[in-house]
Design a protein around this motif. Structure first.
Motif, short mmCIF file in Angstrom:
data_model
loop_
_atom_site.label_atom_id
_atom_site.label_comp_id
_atom_site.label_asym_id
_atom_site.label_seq_id
_atom_site.Cartn_x
_atom_site.Cartn_y
_atom_site.Cartn_z
N PRO A 24 43.02 -12.86 16.22
CA PRO A 24 42.75 -13.92 16.35
C PRO A 24 41.94 -14.56 15.92
N ALA A 25 41.42 -14.31 14.53
CA ALA A 25 40.26 -15.10 13.77
C ALA A 25 41.67 -15.58 12.92
N LYS A 26 43.09 -15.88 12.81
CA LYS A 26 43.88 -16.77 12.11
C LYS A 26 44.97 -17.49 12.90
N GLN A 27 45.21 -17.22 14.18
CA GLN A 27 46.92 -17.59 14.84
C GLN A 27 46.12 -17.64 16.23
N THR A 28 47.44 -17.91 17.26
CA THR A 28 47.01 -18.33 18.27
C THR A 28 48.61 -17.21 18.94
N TYR A 48 56.63 -15.38 23.56
CA TYR A 48 55.58 -15.86 22.88
C TYR A 48 55.79 -16.48 21.93
N VAL A 49 54.66 -17.69 21.66
CA VAL A 49 54.73 -18.88 20.07
C VAL A 49 53.57 -18.24 20.37
N VAL A 50 54.21 -17.62 18.28
CA VAL A 50 52.42 -17.70 17.45
C VAL A 50 52.42 -18.62 16.14
N ALA A 51 50.99 -19.11 16.49
CA ALA A 51 51.00 -20.47 15.85
C ALA A 51 49.35 -19.99 14.91
N ASP A 52 49.26 -20.47 13.58
CA ASP A 52 48.50 -20.26 12.62
C ASP A 52 47.43 -21.71 12.85
N LEU A 53 45.85 -21.34 13.09
CA LEU A 53 45.07 -22.24 12.99
C LEU A 53 45.24 -22.99 12.09
N PRO A 54 44.20 -24.08 12.80
CA PRO A 54 44.18 -24.99 11.35
C PRO A 54 43.31 -24.36 10.43
N PHE A 55 42.72 -24.52 9.19
CA PHE A 55 42.03 -24.43 8.78
C PHE A 55 40.54 -25.15 8.75
N SER A 56 40.33 -25.85 9.06
CA SER A 56 39.54 -26.15 10.00
C SER A 56 38.15 -25.31 11.34
N ALA A 57 39.27 -24.75 12.07
CA ALA A 57 38.99 -24.20 13.15
C ALA A 57 38.98 -22.92 12.53
N VAL A 58 39.66 -22.04 11.89
CA VAL A 58 39.11 -21.04 11.24
C VAL A 58 37.73 -20.91 10.59
N ASP A 60 35.12 -23.10 11.20
CA ASP A 60 34.34 -23.45 12.25
C ASP A 60 33.99 -22.21 12.40
N LEU A 61 34.94 -21.02 13.17
CA LEU A 61 34.71 -19.88 13.41
C LEU A 61 34.26 -19.00 13.03
N LYS A 62 34.14 -19.06 11.33
CA LYS A 62 33.58 -18.55 10.80
C LYS A 62 32.28 -18.03 10.21
N LEU A 63 31.82 -19.81 10.51
CA LEU A 63 30.57 -20.52 10.38
C LEU A 63 30.12 -20.35 11.54
N ALA A 65 30.18 -17.41 12.86
CA ALA A 65 30.38 -16.16 13.33
C ALA A 65 28.73 -15.12 12.41
N LEU A 66 28.93 -16.16 11.32
CA LEU A 66 28.06 -16.43 10.18
C LEU A 66 26.27 -16.15 10.77
N ALA A 67 26.69 -17.79 11.88
CA ALA A 67 25.15 -18.25 12.61
C ALA A 67 24.76 -16.81 13.36
N ASP A 68 25.71 -16.18 14.14
CA ASP A 68 25.35 -15.24 15.02
C ASP A 68 24.68 -13.97 14.34
N LYS A 69 25.57 -13.56 13.37
CA LYS A 69 24.36 -12.60 12.61
C LYS A 69 23.03 -12.76 12.54
N ARG A 70 23.23 -14.23 11.52
CA ARG A 70 21.94 -14.60 10.80
C ARG A 70 20.95 -14.36 11.89
N TRP A 71 21.38 -14.54 13.35
CA TRP A 71 20.20 -15.02 14.42
C TRP A 71 19.86 -13.33 14.98
N GLN A 72 20.72 -12.80 14.89
CA GLN A 72 20.85 -11.20 15.06
C GLN A 72 19.58 -10.11 14.05
N VAL A 73 20.26 -10.59 12.57
CA VAL A 73 18.73 -10.13 12.07
C VAL A 73 17.32 -10.80 12.29
#
Length: 80
Positions: A24-28, A48-58, A60-63, A65-73
């Motif tokens: 789910p971090a890289k595909q739908t 079912y159809v499994v498709a790769d997410l575009p690089f920009s979406a991946v 954005d998801l990683k950024l 998650a990073l912002a959420d982790k930073r806020w928790q710390v």
């Protein structure tokens, strides 16, 4: 009556639903149109159809998650 007994009696098809694994971090994963499902005399297999997410979406998801982790710390406090 069980599903198999109902199919044997002529009351429709047995639905086989086995979703494929995906990252789910890289595909739908979405249902394929019903016209693309595999249909036999006694079963209908869900497609079912499994498709790769575009690089920009991946990215954005990683950024996010990073912002959420930073806020928790930052707001997590300390144990004394």
């Amino acid at each position: 009556m069980t599903d198999d007994e109902l199919v044997a009696a002529g009351f429709g098809l047995k639905l086989v639903d086995q979703p494929p694994t995906f990252d789910p971090a890289k595909q739908t994963r979405q249902l394929a149109p019903i016209e693309e499902w595999e249909v036999t005399d006694s079963t209908a297999t869900v497609g079912y159809v499994v498709a790769d997410l575009p690089f920009s979406a991946v990215r954005d998801l990683k950024l996010a998650a990073l912002a959420d982790k930073r806020w928790q710390v930052e707001t997590g406090g300390i144990v004394v």
